[in-house]
Design an enzyme around this catalytic site. Structure first.
Site, PDB file in Angstrom:
ATOM      1  N   LYS B  77      44.250  43.763  32.888  1.00 48.18           N
ATOM      2  CA  LYS B  77      43.208  45.130  32.731  1.00 48.18           C
ATOM      3  C   LYS B  77      43.564  45.959  31.666  1.00 48.18           C
ATOM      4  CE  LYS B  77      41.196  48.564  35.502  1.00 48.18           C
ATOM      5  NZ  LYS B  77      41.072  49.432  36.302  1.00 48.18           N
ATOM      6  N   SER B 157      36.235  50.208  38.918  1.00 49.08           N
ATOM      7  CA  SER B 157      37.274  50.051  36.894  1.00 49.08           C
ATOM      8  C   SER B 157      37.359  48.811  36.607  1.00 49.08           C
ATOM      9  CB  SER B 157      37.596  51.813  36.593  1.00 49.08           C
ATOM     10  OG  SER B 157      39.023  50.991  37.261  1.00 49.08           O
ATOM     11  N   SER B 181      38.520  50.382  42.798  1.00 47.40           N
ATOM     12  CA  SER B 181      38.535  50.176  41.807  1.00 47.40           C
ATOM     13  C   SER B 181      38.886  48.782  41.373  1.00 47.40           C
ATOM     14  CB  SER B 181      39.321  50.600  40.329  1.00 47.40           C
ATOM     15  OG  SER B 181      38.187  51.847  39.739  1.00 47.40           O
TER      16      SER B 181
END
Lengths: 484, 490
Positions: B77, B157, B181
């Site tokens: 990420k 997210s 998330s």
């Protein structure tokens, strides 16, 4: 000693509180391992944390915590086992995080007190409201480029103790005495070097005026007053400014002002309306600080004898005056120097020589005790020569001047210059005989009752001896021989 | 079966048996990444670095020095700072920002031999539930509703992470979870994602959103794979003062699906108004599976649940308003032109941040400001403590809690975009555990009426990831979820 300002409507009293920012003596910063050396090239003492790079986190420096605890104990203050670091949010280029990590609602140290020494020899207790730990900001340099501001982050994240006093001071002298005493305590503790010219101790002054006995007036805060001299000057200026406004029927605006060193005035920096909303909240990157069991006791055991205790001991143990004791304990090195000089000698004589002669001489030459050409043992050696009658006090001053000049010890100067006191009674008899023989008329006058001439004979004989005759012996011999 | 369809555990076995090399495994993933580049899951691909690491991994293995993750290709990420590789947090503010340091979590993965394929797209600064707030465009979910070409969101997210793992563009990926998330995108993409207990994974080098909530965790396609990854990612780090100094267990041992005698709590308050029937159905089904496996199902109360979302949307923005203050255009990141300092700040931040980030900074600034602090921030902290206490009390009656992960399946790109509140409701089941710092996992439980995956969430006691993995494995075993995204069928 309240110093009242006389106005047309009567007397006005100053109410003064100080916030002192003291840089904690430590090798690394409050929340990073970066070094704290003074005077390093710009931006060379900066870690990723200090520059607030993305994803960086603060880690509390345990040594700094110990230093704060030690300072709290030295201020006779309440040390809080649990304290909380909060974020004080505001934008400025030399504040990389966009917030300063500080302590707000729960400081590490609570109420304490500092005893100050006033010029008239009295003392007064000044309350300490709190001491908290916080990060210093970096430095913005506006004078390096016509268009740009440069930022030096070397100071960014350096540990500061903010020590807040109660509004207990009533004159510039008291404020100065407070800063001096606080600085002495911090230096004794080794928790701040107190060097105001290097910025390791900085002062904000809070001042309001009132008629004696009236409730507190509206205060102004004067920022960044960075020497004791400026503290006094800023207070004097600001007090008069406020009195003028009040006497003209005006009102004091609560505001932050700046001490303008060059013009010697305070200037408005921002009003209460322009004051920042710092949006304090507990820093979620840091857990509440809980002191481990035994830490306070451990720090207590490391405390040195502090100035006030030392002062009282000097008065009791050595029989010195409050004033002399105060002068000697103002610095730890000075007190230690004195104690070395006084050991096994006349303590008052040692105090006189240390204060009047040595400190006087150093002061004239702008030197510190650390640079003194005369060490404690050398000064002691000189005092020994006085005490054992090898030299007189007068000769001693001459020898001392030579010691300051050359750094040599007293005995060798006395030896080399032949300054040893004449204590040989035969030699003194001879001196006196010669002076009497040279002044038969004066001898006659003296014997007929003109006692005042005794001084004349002493002077003549001393002069003939080159100042080396032992004064007591000389007096005794003259008295005997001049007797009718 | 293509190498990209292997589970991470199988890949490790094959690498150990030398059935496949790390280079082959990495090449297969790089090809898959090229094939599905249109998903926009990767912001940066690092093929050369990946192949170099894979070769080094093969060399280590040849010398018998392979680490626990040696040769496993992963996506990272873009919130994790990676030394020498652009790290943007999905924001224009950090466009072209290249860290000189490596986050602790990724450093732990490289220490154990993993291979980095690239950096994964995400909602800007991890603020979002759809991956629509990324400055670099939305990520597409590899799933489609049967008979529809509507592009779906992967959740957020960590949308790029979930999409990449679901589309076989990585054997696993890192994510971060502040209010859901990891768990919500795992549910939307039909994969497994776990947020461990707050403090398990170091936050050092991970770009902060809300410090008291942010926690890293892995995505993979099986429960066991996430257990393997989490073990490498976890561990005490003295550079993070909120990191917890506790031993990291071998969680793979817990992935046995034995829940006999365990008490599983079903929180009454999670049956929210207007919850779709399919969500309720899959939740009941999950409870039944666990009952069948020998667990005891107990109703529990989490009375402050309804306050969790508003509490979260005070606490998280408050922290973010302060955490994002460092992006001021002065030292790094986007700098806007300005004749004065204020203009420099205003333009840098106005241009650098997107709408959702600005919204949260403004909310956060408001709730911390003088006169509002007590009513909002302080109150929220008090309610947060009550929510945490709800769980403490509930865990006296049960060993783990079963809930749906999200109130719906993946929605289409463009839906819910004009209503931030509707978007925030995505987190309704995930936020309470975040506020309490508890471990939570999402496991695919089946397909909904729209043919899209639905996830079940298992929450555990603090630091009882073992219990969470145990229950998750039982769900996975019972669900037998083998459906694949539409994209992979074509």
């Amino acid at each position: 000693m309240a110093e009242l300002i006389r106005g047309t409507t009567g007397d006005w009293e100053m109410v003064i509180g100080l916030e002192v920012h003291a840089q904690v003596t430590s090798k690394s910063k409050l929340f990073s391992g970066a070094p704290t050396d003074f005077g390093a090239e710009p931006n060379t003492q900066v870690s990723l944390v200090d520059a607030a790079m993305p994803g960086m986190l603060p880690v509390l420096n345990g040594f700094v915590v110990e230093q704060a605890v030690k300072t709290g104990l030295g201020l006779n203050a309440q040390v809080n086992k649990r304290s909380v670091f909060e974020r004080k949010n505001y934008f400025y280029p030399d504040l990389p995080q966009g917030y300063q990590i500080s302590q707000f609602q729960h400081p590490i140290v609570g109420k304490g007190e500092v005893e100050i020494d006033l010029p008239d020899g009295t003392t007064k207790s000044i309350g300490v409201t709190r001491l908290h730990l916080e990060q210093d900001a970096g430095k913005s340099l506006h004078d390096q480029d016509p268009r740009k501001t440069f930022v030096d982050l070397n100071r960014s994240g350096v540990a500061l103790m903010e020590i807040v006093s109660e509004p207990d001071m009533r004159s510039a002298d008291e404020a100065a005495a407070y800063v001096r005493k606080l600085r002495a305590i911090l230096r004794y503790l080794g928790t701040c070097d107190g060097n105001m010219d290097e910025g390791s101790m900085r002062c904000d002054v809070n001042l309001s005026m009132r008629k004696p006995g009236a409730p507190l007036g509206t205060r102004c805060e004067i920022k960044n007053v960075n020497s004791i001299r400026f503290v006094m000057a800023a207070i004097e200026y600001e007090a008069r400014r406020q009195v003028e406004i009040l006497e003209d029927g005006g009102k004091i605006d609560q505001e932050t002002r700046l001490w303008d060193t060059r013009q010697g005035i305070t200037r408005s920096m921002r009003s209460k309306e322009e004051a920042h909303d710092y949006r304090y909240f507990p820093d979620p990157d840091l857990l509440p600080l809980v002191l481990e069991d035994g830490l306070i006791e451990r720090m207590q055991a490391t405390l040195p004898e502090l100035p006030d205790a030392k002062k009282h001991r000097f008065m009791g143990e050595w029989g010195l005056s409050a004033y002399d004791s105060g002068v000697l304990v103002a610095e730890q090195e000075r007190a230690a120097f004195y104690e070395e000089v006084a050991k096994g000698r006349d303590p008052k004589l040692a105090a006189n020589w240390t204060i009047t002669e040595l400190l006087g001489a150093l002061n004239r030459e702008g030197k510190d005790l650390a640079d003194s050409p005369v060490s404690a043992s050398k000064l002691g050696g000189l005092i020994d020569l006085i005490q054992d009658n090898t030299i007189s006090g007068r000769i001693a001053k001459e020898v001392f001047a030579e010691m300051v000049e050359s750094g040599k010890d007293a005995a060798s100067i006395v030896e080399a210059k032949g300054l040893r006191q004449v204590v040989d009674t035969g030699a003194i008899d001879k001196l006196v005989d010669e002076v009497m023989a040279a002044n038969p008329d004066k001898v006659a006058e003296y014997r007929s009752g003109k006692d005042k001439l005794f001084g004349f004979f002493v002077g003549q004989a001393m002069k003939a001896s080159g100042g080396k005759a032992n004064p007591a012996l000389l007096n005794e011999t003259l008295k005997k021989k001049l007797a009718p | 079966m293509s190498a990209v369809d292997l589970t991470l555990a199988d890949a490790l076995d094959r690498l150990a048996r030398k059935d496949i090399s790390a280079v082959e495994l990495t090449e297969a993933h790089l090809e898959q990444m090229a094939r599905h580049r249109s998903l926009n899951a990767y912001l940066v691909e690092t093929p050369e670095r990946a192949l170099g690491e894979a070769r080094a991994s093969d060399a280590r293995r040849a010398q018998g020095q392979a680490g626990p993750l040696d040769g496993i290709p992963l996506g990272i990420k873009d919130l994790f700072c990676t030394k020498g590789v652009e790290t943007t947090a999905g924001s224009r503010m950090l466009e072209n920002f290249v860290p000189t340091y490596e986050s602790t979590v990724t450093a732990n993965l490289w220490r154990d031999g993993a291979v980095m394929l690239g950096k994964l797209n995400m909602d800007e600064f991890a603020m979002g539930s759809s991956n629509m707030t990324s400055a670099y465009g939305p990520v597409e979910n590899p799933w489609r509703r049967p008979g529809s070409n509507a592009k779906l969101v992967p959740g957020g997210s960590s949308g790029g992470s979930a999409s990449a793992v679901a589309a076989r563009m990585a054997l696993g990926a890192t994510g971060t979870d502040t209010g859901g998330s990891i768990r919500q995108p795992a549910a939307f993409c039909g994969i497994v994602g776990i947020k461990p207990t707050y403090g398990r994974c170091s936050r050092w080098g991970t770009i902060a959103f809300a410090s008291s909530l942010d926690q890293a965790g892995p995505f993979a396609r099986t429960v066991k794979d996430t257990a393997i990854l989490l073990r490498s990612m976890s561990g005490f780090d003295r550079k993070d003062s909120t990191s917890v100094d506790m031993p990291v267990p071998d969680w793979v041992k817990d992935c046995v699906g034995n829940v006999r005698g365990m008490r599983i709590g079903i929180p009454r308050q999670y049956r929210i108004d207007g919850m779709p029937a399919e969500i309720e159905r899959v939740w009941n089904q999950g409870a039944q599976w666990l009952r069948d496996a020998g667990a005891e199902i107990v109703e529990i109360d989490l009375p402050h649940t309804k306050y969790a979302l508003p509490t979260y949307y005070v606490v998280a923005p408050a922290e973010c308003s302060s955490n994002l203050a460092r992006y001021d255009g002065v030292r790094y990141g986007h700098r806007g032109e300005g004749a004065t300092l204020t203009e420099l700040y205003e333009n840098s931040r106005a241009e650098g941040f997107g709408a959702e980030v600005k919204r949260r900074i403004m909310i956060g600034t408001y709730v911390l400001s003088a006169g509002y602090y007590d009513a909002y921030y302080l109150k929220a902290q008090q309610v947060r403590a009550l929510i945490a206490r709800d769980f403490t009390l509930a865990f006296e009656k049960c060993d783990a809690i079963l809930t749906p992960t999200a109130p719906s399946s993946a929605f289409a790109i463009g839906e819910k975009m004009d209503d931030p509140i509707a978007m925030y409701l995505n987190d309704v089941f995930t936020v309470p555990a975040s506020l309490a710092g508890l471990p939570g996992i999402s496991v695919p439980a089946g397909l909904g009426d729209d043919g899209l995956p639905l996830g079940l969430q298992i929450l555990g006691k603090p630091f009882d990831e073992s219990g969470v993995f145990r229950v998750a494995q039982a769900i996975e075993d019972a669900a037998g979820f083998t459906a694949k995204p539409a994209l992979l069928a074509s």
